[in-house]
Design a protein around this motif. Structure first.
Motif, PDB file in Angstrom:
ATOM      1  N   THR A   1       0.823  -1.210   0.000  1.00 51.71           N
ATOM      2  CA  THR A   1       0.000   0.000   0.000  1.00 51.71           C
ATOM      3  C   THR A   1       0.858   1.262   0.000  1.00 51.71           C
ATOM      4  O   THR A   1       0.587   2.197  -0.761  1.00 51.71           O
ATOM      5  CB  THR A   1      -0.946  -0.003   1.215  1.00 51.71           C
TER       6      THR A   1
ATOM      7  N   PRO B   1      -1.112  11.168   4.096  1.00 50.99           N
ATOM      8  CA  PRO B   1      -2.388  11.535   3.473  1.00 50.99           C
ATOM      9  C   PRO B   1      -2.219  12.386   2.208  1.00 50.99           C
ATOM     10  O   PRO B   1      -3.013  12.277   1.269  1.00 50.99           O
ATOM     11  CB  PRO B   1      -3.113  12.330   4.566  1.00 50.99           C
TER      12      PRO B   1
ATOM     13  N   ASP C   1      -3.593   4.190 -10.859  1.00 49.08           N
ATOM     14  CA  ASP C   1      -4.652   3.343 -10.285  1.00 49.08           C
ATOM     15  C   ASP C   1      -4.893   2.122 -11.160  1.00 49.08           C
ATOM     16  O   ASP C   1      -5.079   1.013 -10.644  1.00 49.08           O
ATOM     17  CB  ASP C   1      -5.949   4.141 -10.139  1.00 49.08           C
TER      18      ASP C   1
ATOM     19  N   ARG D   1      -3.898  14.266  -9.157  1.00 44.85           N
ATOM     20  CA  ARG D   1      -5.213  13.787  -9.614  1.00 44.85           C
ATOM     21  C   ARG D   1      -5.970  14.834 -10.422  1.00 44.85           C
ATOM     22  O   ARG D   1      -6.910  14.498 -11.128  1.00 44.85           O
ATOM     23  CB  ARG D   1      -6.062  13.337  -8.449  1.00 44.85           C
TER      24      ARG D   1
ATOM     25  N   TYR E   1      -2.359  10.813  -1.473  1.00 47.89           N
ATOM     26  CA  TYR E   1      -3.589  10.344  -2.099  1.00 47.89           C
ATOM     27  C   TYR E   1      -4.158  11.309  -3.136  1.00 47.89           C
ATOM     28  O   TYR E   1      -4.800  10.871  -4.090  1.00 47.89           O
ATOM     29  CB  TYR E   1      -4.656  10.052  -1.035  1.00 47.89           C
ATOM     30  N   THR E   2      -3.939  12.583  -2.952  1.00 42.59           N
ATOM     31  CA  THR E   2      -4.544  13.562  -3.865  1.00 42.59           C
ATOM     32  C   THR E   2      -3.562  14.136  -4.883  1.00 42.59           C
ATOM     33  O   THR E   2      -3.986  14.779  -5.839  1.00 42.59           O
ATOM     34  CB  THR E   2      -5.173  14.716  -3.069  1.00 42.59           C
TER      35      THR E   2
ATOM     36  N   VAL F   1       0.655   3.909  -3.132  1.00 38.23           N
ATOM     37  CA  VAL F   1       0.099   5.242  -2.923  1.00 38.23           C
ATOM     38  C   VAL F   1       1.158   6.321  -3.174  1.00 38.23           C
ATOM     39  O   VAL F   1       0.913   7.281  -3.915  1.00 38.23           O
ATOM     40  CB  VAL F   1      -0.510   5.366  -1.511  1.00 38.23           C
TER      41      VAL F   1
END
Length: 189
Positions: free
Chosen positions: A81, A178, A102, A185, A181-182, A85
């Motif tokens: 993971t 965290p 992804d 994108r 994750y963004t 990520v």
């Protein structure tokens, strides 16, 4: 908990590592948890960073996006993971494709790629998942797709480094920051 073995904060690292990781933190806006997790063993963190940079920061051969493609594909296959990520974010940015990481991470064996990308991923997966079966046929398929001997070496070396990294992430139960994750994108293709 970001790591089951605890973490070392940037200010508690030896000066050379504080400076080196500080540059990364300044650029990204945060200290990636992998450096905090490996920081309690400075000699190992230095060795990891040196080998990582020697492979991932090269300017010849594979593009930087192709290098990240190897990491995301093999980390997906290894169910890591943290690396999926973190390096998925970098792949999104370097490929300028907000969906590629992804798609690759969830099924690297079947994801649609161009011939070169497919050859890179297939070579990496062959070495990552069944290394005892890896051989001349895998190399020949990569050559047939146009990969040079130097690029084949890069795919193999990156696969090997991230096999180790994946295992360390599993050992430490390393959590992705965290922020990863963004990242990347909101890009338009």
């Amino acid at each position: 908990m970001d790591s089951r073995f605890g973490v070392t904060e940037l200010e508690d690292l030896p000066e050379d590592l504080r400076e080196r990781i500080g540059v990364i933190a300044e650029k990204s806006g945060f200290v990636p948890n992998v450096f905090r997790a490996l920081g309690h063993r400075p000699a190992e963190l230095r060795a990891f960073l040196d080998y990582h940079d020697a492979l991932m920061e090269r300017t010849d051969g594979l593009s930087k996006a192709e290098r990240e493609l190897v990491v995301v594909a093999t980390s997906g296959a290894n169910h890591c993971t943290y690396c999926v990520v973190a390096h998925g974010a970098i792949l999104r940015i370097r490929s300028k494709d907000p969906q590629l990481a992804d798609r690759v991470a969830t099924n690297p064996w079947q994801v649609e790629l161009d011939e070169r990308g497919r050859a890179i991923v297939d070579l990496a997966l062959a070495l990552a998942r069944e290394p005892e079966m890896f051989g001349e046929a895998d190399l020949e398929a990569a050559r047939k797709a146009g990969l040079t001997e130097d690029e084949i070496w890069d795919v193999g070396a990156i696969t090997a480094l991230f096999a180790m990294s994946n295992r360390l992430a599993h050992l430490t139960a390393l959590r992705p920051n965290p922020e990863f994750y963004t990242m990347g994108r909101d890009q338009k293709r």
